[in-house]
Write an enzyme that holds these catalytic residues in place. Structure first.
Site, short mmCIF file in Angstrom:
data_model
loop_
_atom_site.label_atom_id
_atom_site.label_comp_id
_atom_site.label_asym_id
_atom_site.label_seq_id
_atom_site.Cartn_x
_atom_site.Cartn_y
_atom_site.Cartn_z
N GLN A 32 -4.33 -56.01 -17.75
CA GLN A 32 -5.41 -55.06 -17.52
C GLN A 32 -6.69 -55.76 -17.07
O GLN A 32 -7.12 -56.71 -17.72
CB GLN A 32 -5.65 -54.32 -18.84
N GLY A 33 -7.27 -55.28 -16.01
CA GLY A 33 -8.51 -55.89 -15.50
C GLY A 33 -9.68 -54.94 -15.56
O GLY A 33 -10.18 -54.49 -14.53
N SER A 82 -12.53 -55.29 -18.30
CA SER A 82 -13.76 -55.97 -18.72
C SER A 82 -14.16 -57.09 -17.77
O SER A 82 -13.31 -57.74 -17.14
CB SER A 82 -13.58 -56.55 -20.12
N GLU A 142 -4.58 -45.60 -24.16
CA GLU A 142 -4.75 -46.80 -24.98
C GLU A 142 -5.30 -46.44 -26.36
O GLU A 142 -4.89 -46.98 -27.37
CB GLU A 142 -5.70 -47.76 -24.26
N ASN A 144 -15.05 -49.59 -31.83
CA ASN A 144 -15.12 -48.42 -32.72
C ASN A 144 -16.52 -47.79 -32.74
O ASN A 144 -16.66 -46.61 -33.02
CB ASN A 144 -14.66 -48.81 -34.12
N GLU A 145 -17.53 -48.60 -32.40
CA GLU A 145 -18.87 -48.02 -32.29
C GLU A 145 -18.92 -47.04 -31.13
O GLU A 145 -19.48 -45.95 -31.24
CB GLU A 145 -19.91 -49.14 -32.10
#
Lengths: 385, 325
Positions: A131-132, A134, A249, A369-370
């Site tokens: 996965q690209g 970030s 995801e 999670n934030e």
């Protein structure tokens, strides 16, 4: 309400169980009973053998159409398979980023030619996808990404840098977002690209995660040419294409309840072996209840999906945020309890310590999670931005 | 496999929801409180408080689980669990769980029922017509006039709680052995469902409040600290609810896991109510810390019910025994 399985579903479960038992034993025996971590070079190769065994007998992608190597299994059967998979102690799927994250997007947005080209090789673990999303300066704030795509004859030229790419050093292909409209900002003007990592101009550098395994990579792209059919979905519409994947995801496809039910069963075994006083007992019981509640929540979700006739209902999208909060924090709690039960032994580099370090990544990946709490508050509770 | 309710079950829930929305607002709940400063805020007269109970009876909500003769529908927990949730949402100041969920399936149809199955402090004992009491391994019904009822001042003024004593003879035996446990589990389930409803009410109140209340020139609900606290409250509630619904299924079908599932439901619902209640109070700021504002009506009921019918710790222990921990 009927919380029992049909005889067909029971039969499906039994078939999966016996296949897994037999083949896991064979796979482990082939490696002298000591399979390495799938996040190391040696272990990844071993895990690919396992993936190919799954594919040979059509267990790699059970919910996919038969034409692409699946069994056309229902979501219910998929859940049962997952439950059996982790119950049997089978290894993490090193193909997961392809089969669970990219594949749903290809099914939804891919052209027939793309589906035929990508999916069978993905199912067979011939093409290995990472996965690209970030970049060094675009993590939680993904829309600030700066890797770019420049239009050229018959294709595009890609430039930029991706990072935190899970198992990138071992994979063959990358899917990711690039800014295709140079004048655009934020969510607009992005395009979803499918990039072979052996293309000229691509450099991949693996590096150690918290547990020391080379499970991360950064991917540098310099003047990388890709043809037009490397675009998934519409040009400049990459954000909405990508959101379909992040929904998977965070949602149940990546982390089905079976995984946590299996961890809980192991935790209870650990408790029975050593005990640990009333405070620890409460933690174990609590862990069991939380895993069980995740299973129940999922059964309700799948019922709604099955009866709603669509896996893309709007409410399911935002609900994936509370789903992710629950399983990621559950996983940390289960492992923390196990370490507490192990006491001084917990410092040893064993399966619980490894599992704990992996669990710690849960609240970070797939949108921290934030970020999930903010999404839940704004989209489910309707709090102002 | 189908983890959802039927159209009929949802339809009945909606009917009860509408009724309680109209007839059992916070003014009615407050009307059940003793008069005085602690009951400050808009309150309805006693007649309106009484009317809610009659209206519930009229629509058949109290006879859902009564054996299917006469008015009884002979239905099970899957048919009443959502109604219990709604009575929790409204903080209904009447013994719905005791009467409709615990006593009715035993064929007890003798007005308002209160029971010491809930614990030594018996909710709604002050206005009960009939007591359902443990005696040895049995449950007996005793007319209110034949019992010694000592009212106590509970934090939730609408709880009308009392300590109840009855003689060691007399009364009518309505359950024995395993049926006593089944009755207990129905009460636990009904209470867990009410806690889910109460949690939903407290969350709804708080969301509405933080969207309106402005500080620093913006709604306080736009602050991340407030958002995250309420997102956590939503998470607790969202995962307790299916546990409650599953327990309704387990009791309906008298599954071997009945006790385990019921206890899991109560433990999770009690914990959720505590978390949601604490978040609700905090996110309201000082206004939540008054008796004029409505939050306390629901918060105090949630405290009472979290402690009744076995608290979270007691039920967690029961789960532990069931799963061999």
């Amino acid at each position: 309400m009927d919380l029992t399985w049909s005889s067909e579903e029971d039969a499906f479960r039994a078939e999966a169980r016996s296949w897994l038992e037999e083949n896991l034993a064979a796979w482990r025996a082939a490696h002298g009973g000591a399979v390495a971590s799938g996040d190391t070079r040696e272990g990844f190769a071993q895990h690919l053998e396992w993936e190919r065994m799954l594919f040979e007998d059509r267990w790699a992608v059970v919910s996919w159409p038969e034409a692409y190597g699946g069994r056309d299994a229902s979501l219910w059967e998929w859940l049962l398979f997952e439950e059996e998979y982790y119950r049997a102690g089978a290894p993490p799927r090193v193909t997961q980023n392809g089969i669970f994250l990219l594949a749903p997007t290809v099914f939804e947005f891919g052209t027939p030619a793309q589906r035929d080209r990508i999916l069978p090789r993905m199912a067979a673990a011939e093409d290995l996808w990472c996965q690209g999303w970030s970049e060094p300066n675009a993590g939680s704030d993904l829309a600030s990404l700066t890797s770019r795509a420049t239009r050229v004859d018959a294709g595009w030229v890609l430039d930029g840098q991706k990072t935190w790419t899970t198992r990138g050093a071992f994979c063959t292909h990358l899917f990711g977002l690039f800014r295709s409209d140079p004048g655009s900002e934020r969510h607009r003007g992005l395009t979803y690209f499918l990039v072979p990592l052996d293309a000229e101009g691509v450099t991949v550098r693996g590096f150690g995660r918290l547990d020391g395994d080379e499970g991360f990579a950064e991917v540098f792209l310099t003047d990388v040419f890709v043809p037009d059919d490397a675009v998934l979905g519409q040009v400049d519409q990459g954000w909405s294409v990508a959101m379909a994947t992040t929904g998977s995801e965070r949602g149940l496809t990546l982390r089905s309840p079976g995984r946590f039910l299996a961890t809980t069963a192991k935790l209870i075994d650990l408790w029975r072996e050593g005990g640990g006083g009333p405070a620890r007992r409460e933690q174990v019981i609590d862990g069991w209840m939380r895993a069980e509640a995740y299973q129940l929540f999922t059964l309700a979700t799948v019922t709604a999906l099955a009866e709603g006739g669509s896996a893309k209902g709007g409410s399911i999208g935002a609900e994936s945020s509370i789903n992710k909060l629950w399983w990621s924090e559950l996983d940390v709690a289960l492992h923390r309890t196990a370490l507490d039960l192990l006491g001084p032994e917990s410092v040893l580099d064993g399966p619980w310590a490894r599992g704990h370090q992996f669990a710690l990544s849960g609240p970070i990946y797939a949108g921290t999670n934030e970020i999930q709490r903010t999404i839940a508050a704004e989209r489910l509770l309707g709090l102002p931005r | 496999m189908r983890f959802a309710f039927t159209e009929d079950q949802l339809f009945f829930r909606d009917a009860v929801r509408d009724l309680l929305d109209k007839e059992c607002g916070p003014d009615v709940v407050r009307g059940a409180w003793p008069a005085g400063p602690a009951g400050a805020g808009a309150r309805s007269p006693a007649a309106r408080v009484e009317a809610v109970w009659s209206r519930l009876a009229d629509m058949g909500a109290l006879a859902v689980a009564l054996p299917a003769v006469g008015d009884g529908l002979g239905l099970g927990p899957l048919d009443w669990v959502l109604l219990a949730e709604e009575t929790g949402y409204a903080a209904l100041p009447h013994p719905f769980v005791e009467t409709a969920c615990v006593a009715a399936p035993l064929g007890v149809a003798a007005g308002r029922v209160a029971t010491d199955l809930a614990g030594a402090v018996v909710p709604f004992a002050a206005g009960a017509d009939t007591f359902l009491l443990r005696r040895g391994g049995e449950l007996v019904t005793v007319a209110a006039a034949e019992a010694q009822v000592s009212p106590v001042a509970a934090v939730d003024g609408a709880l009308a709680a009392a300590r109840v004593q009855a003689g060691t003879t007399g009364g009518r035996v309505v359950a024995a052995n395993e049926d006593v446990e089944r009755a207990f589990d129905r009460g636990v389930l009904g209470t867990a469902a009410q806690l889910v409803g109460l949690s939903q009410r407290m969350l709804d109140l708080t969301v509405a409040y933080v969207r309106e209340r402005r500080q620093f020139g913006v709604p306080v609900g736009s602050f991340q600290a407030v958002k995250h606290r309420l997102a956590d409250a939503l998470v607790h509630l969202s995962f307790a609810r299916p546990a409650v619904h599953r327990a309704a299924w387990s009791i309906t079908h008298d599954r071997p896991e009945r006790g385990r599932d019921t206890s899991m439901a109560k433990a999770m619902a009690s914990d959720a109510a505590r978390e949601v209640g604490a978040a609700a109070l905090q996110c309201h700021g000082a206004i939540g810390y008054t008796v004029e504002y409505d939050l306390h009506l629901y918060l105090k009921r949630s405290w009472a019910l979290a402690a009744a019918w076995g608290d979270a710790g007691w039920h967690r222990d029961r789960v532990g025994h069931a799963i061999g921990v």
